[in-house]
Design a protein around this motif. Sequence first.
Motif, short mmCIF file in Angstrom:
data_model
loop_
_atom_site.label_atom_id
_atom_site.label_comp_id
_atom_site.label_asym_id
_atom_site.label_seq_id
_atom_site.Cartn_x
_atom_site.Cartn_y
_atom_site.Cartn_z
N ASP A 110 0.81 -1.22 0.00
CA ASP A 110 0.00 0.00 0.00
C ASP A 110 0.84 1.26 0.00
OD1 ASP A 110 -2.09 -1.61 0.06
OD2 ASP A 110 -2.71 -1.20 2.12
N VAL A 111 2.02 1.20 0.57
CA VAL A 111 2.81 2.42 0.70
C VAL A 111 4.09 2.39 -0.14
CG1 VAL A 111 2.17 3.64 2.79
CG2 VAL A 111 3.29 1.44 2.98
N GLN A 112 4.23 1.38 -1.01
CA GLN A 112 5.46 1.31 -1.78
C GLN A 112 5.65 2.53 -2.66
OE1 GLN A 112 5.97 -2.44 -3.76
NE2 GLN A 112 7.05 -3.16 -1.97
N VAL A 113 6.89 2.98 -2.77
CA VAL A 113 7.19 4.16 -3.58
C VAL A 113 7.74 3.72 -4.94
CG1 VAL A 113 7.55 5.71 -1.64
CG2 VAL A 113 9.45 4.35 -2.49
N LEU A 114 7.85 4.68 -5.84
CA LEU A 114 8.24 4.38 -7.22
C LEU A 114 9.56 3.62 -7.32
CD1 LEU A 114 7.30 7.62 -9.16
CD2 LEU A 114 6.43 5.34 -9.56
N SER A 115 10.56 4.11 -6.60
CA SER A 115 11.88 3.48 -6.76
C SER A 115 11.82 1.99 -6.42
CB SER A 115 12.91 4.19 -5.89
OG SER A 115 12.51 4.20 -4.56
N MET A 116 11.03 1.65 -5.41
CA MET A 116 10.93 0.23 -5.04
C MET A 116 10.22 -0.56 -6.12
SD MET A 116 9.56 0.81 -1.21
CE MET A 116 9.74 -0.88 -0.69
N ARG A 117 9.15 0.03 -6.65
CA ARG A 117 8.37 -0.68 -7.66
C ARG A 117 9.21 -0.92 -8.91
NH1 ARG A 117 3.13 -0.74 -7.75
NH2 ARG A 117 3.60 -2.22 -9.38
N ILE A 118 10.00 0.08 -9.27
CA ILE A 118 10.81 -0.07 -10.47
C ILE A 118 11.92 -1.09 -10.25
CG2 ILE A 118 12.39 1.15 -12.02
CD1 ILE A 118 10.51 3.58 -11.54
N ALA A 119 12.52 -1.03 -9.08
CA ALA A 119 13.55 -2.03 -8.77
C ALA A 119 12.93 -3.44 -8.81
CB ALA A 119 14.17 -1.75 -7.41
N ASP A 120 11.68 -3.56 -8.32
CA ASP A 120 10.97 -4.84 -8.38
C ASP A 120 10.76 -5.28 -9.83
OD1 ASP A 120 10.82 -5.26 -5.76
OD2 ASP A 120 8.69 -4.80 -5.53
N LEU A 121 10.34 -4.32 -10.65
CA LEU A 121 10.10 -4.62 -12.06
C LEU A 121 11.37 -5.13 -12.72
CD1 LEU A 121 7.95 -1.76 -13.64
CD2 LEU A 121 7.37 -4.16 -13.46
N VAL A 122 12.50 -4.47 -12.40
CA VAL A 122 13.78 -4.90 -12.98
C VAL A 122 14.04 -6.35 -12.61
CG1 VAL A 122 16.26 -4.57 -12.93
CG2 VAL A 122 14.77 -2.59 -13.01
N GLY A 123 13.71 -6.69 -11.36
CA GLY A 123 13.96 -8.05 -10.93
C GLY A 123 13.00 -9.05 -11.56
#
Lengths: 360, 363
Positions: free
Chosen positions: B308-321
């Motif tokens: 619920d509180v994830q920020v963009l940088s985390m989401r993008i890093a997740d996407l990369v993974g």
Amino acid sequence: MNKLAFRGFSIRLVFLSILVPTANLVLHGLIFLFFKHIDLHPLLAAALAVLWGVVGIYFVYLSLNWVVEQYPQHLRQKMLPFVFVGPAVLILGWLLVFPTLRTLYLSFLDAQSVNFVGLSNYVAVFTDRLLVTALRNNLLWVVFGATSCVALGLLIAILADRSSYERLAKTIIFMPMAISFVAAGVIWKFIYYYQPGDEQVGLLNAIVVALGGEPQAWTSLLQPWNNLFLIVILIWMQTGFAMVIFSAAIKGVPGELLEAARVDGAGEIRIFFQIIIPYIKGTILAVTTTIVVFTLKIFDVVMVMTGGQYDTEVVATQFYRQFFMYRNFGYGSTLAIVLLIAVIPIIIFNLRQFRRQGGV
Amino acid sequence: MPEKERKRSSWIVNIVLAVICLVWLIPTLGLFISSFRPATEILQTGWWTVFPHRTWETVEQIQLPKDLDLRKPVEVNGRTYTNEELRAGIEIEDGRRLIWENPRERLLNVQERGWGMNTSFTLENYKSVLTGKEYEIAQPDGGVRLEKGSNLSRSFWNTLAVSIPGTVIPILIASFAAYAFAWMPFPGRKLIFVTMIALLVVPLQVALIPVLKDYTALGLNGSLLGIWLAHTAFGLPLITYFMYNYISQLPGEIFESAYLDGASNFTIFTRLVLPLSVPALASIGIFQFLWVWNDYLVALVFIGSQPDVQVLSMRIADLVGSRGSDWHLLTAAAFISMFMPLMVFFFLQKYFVRGLLGGSIKG
């Protein structure tokens, strides 16, 4: 009568001095719980949270100041500075100073923070293969990354100073500074991208293929050179920072000095090394230390690009791994302390500098 | 300076600098262009093919008999070629070449060399990243449920909800403290300020483990308040130092006369000091805002896996993974995260540079 009034007055003051901070705590605690348990539309939640954060912090000061204003003049003078400094000191103490001491303590305990193990975590940091790799890579980052940033920054600052499109050039070089390391990671991962077959969509491999070479998996299989490919990202991002500061410093070199050297027949290169560099020595030192500190803590790039695999681990990523994946608080804390030890000379330098400028 | 000499060194300088600038620009340009290209094309042709370049263009197609044996030499227009040659493409007369369109269908392309550019662009990538794909999930009772996949718009708002208070709170706290350090004598002033300076370059890693333990105990983990406080603490030393340098240079006489007129310190601070410090507040504010917006480590540690509180940088890093070669999504997502910083950079560059000059030593 007078005495009684004074006592009534001071009881009221004590009451207020306890009530207002407590009310603040309860109020913000309740808002906190509200956000935690009530599911709002994301946009509404964000807007309300911003409102709470921004207005809330102002009202904390406003209410505390109001309490102090109830006190008699001479006490007010003594108390007010602590209202102004207090929140900063409390937060720093709670979230930075005290934790540093606790981390130092944890670094002498074992993985579960139960038994005292003396210096054995420190021994491990300098002998365990994984941890030593992290140290070696951090050294690579500092040596190659920081040096290149400073050298390139200086070169570009000089070139820009003598070019006919200085502003544009500086904006272009400086731009990567604004974006995140995660986004930069995506940008460069795409440049280094490797796919089997003839058609390479990663720029670097396309160039290599066009020149008749074999495509490579740059960031994974080319050990230990893959570290250098990661360091390029740091250089791309941080050179702009060095350049902007050097550019300001170069503009400060007196024109007569350069003029006199040219009259004496010195070439541009000689002027650069014998006049400009000595003149901005202090700035070079400051920029170098800043970039070194920054490079020591490098984390995001490695995490996004390789996740620390293929021998690209650095101290900060290894710290994260020990802490979150292996749950080894002993190693984790020790690595953090190693970083701290690495910056101690810079702390001392800053304090000296501060004293020389006259202190508070 | 002799005008002639200056001119001569200038064109070499201009060219060298232009090359450097180009090298610096290309990575971002590649990302930007790719984010508008269709998913299928990104993996087939490089992003630079959107510029005019020499390429093979199909001018004619030849349908060979479906039962043709590819193990034997293939006869086309009176000449024979092997299957391997047709697979790689083989030059025939007047600059044309033959290449399989689809060997299984026995369909052959005749191509000519010419100038071409890939001009298929799409906004689909941004749409699917921002709103998420819709999936139809079959229910056990036979019905169909529409489910939206993960999208970035939520984390965009989250990042704002983290960044704005994460900038305002530390700046207000630091400014109050800086004012006290500059203009109010109190016991312990020097000691506290020196500690602040010492904390300037302390790596925030040394605080993470104990702070996380406290947060877990207090339930602050994964909450906005928790991450605001963390960013406040990690930003405070630098902001206080920066604001102190500015506020202590303000003319003291105006504070004195305001004080004699009966204004309280609080009034002086909110009515005089803050308005007078706007340039400094803007500079350090931009610096801190970008710092928080771009942060990955602090978010990763204190927000953790709370979606619920994830920020963009985390989401993008997740996407990369998780979607490492879905470049159409990655490039669009990365550009969305860069949008805010780049806007700030281009429109407020002056303040940004000033913040940088003063705020170059963050811990």
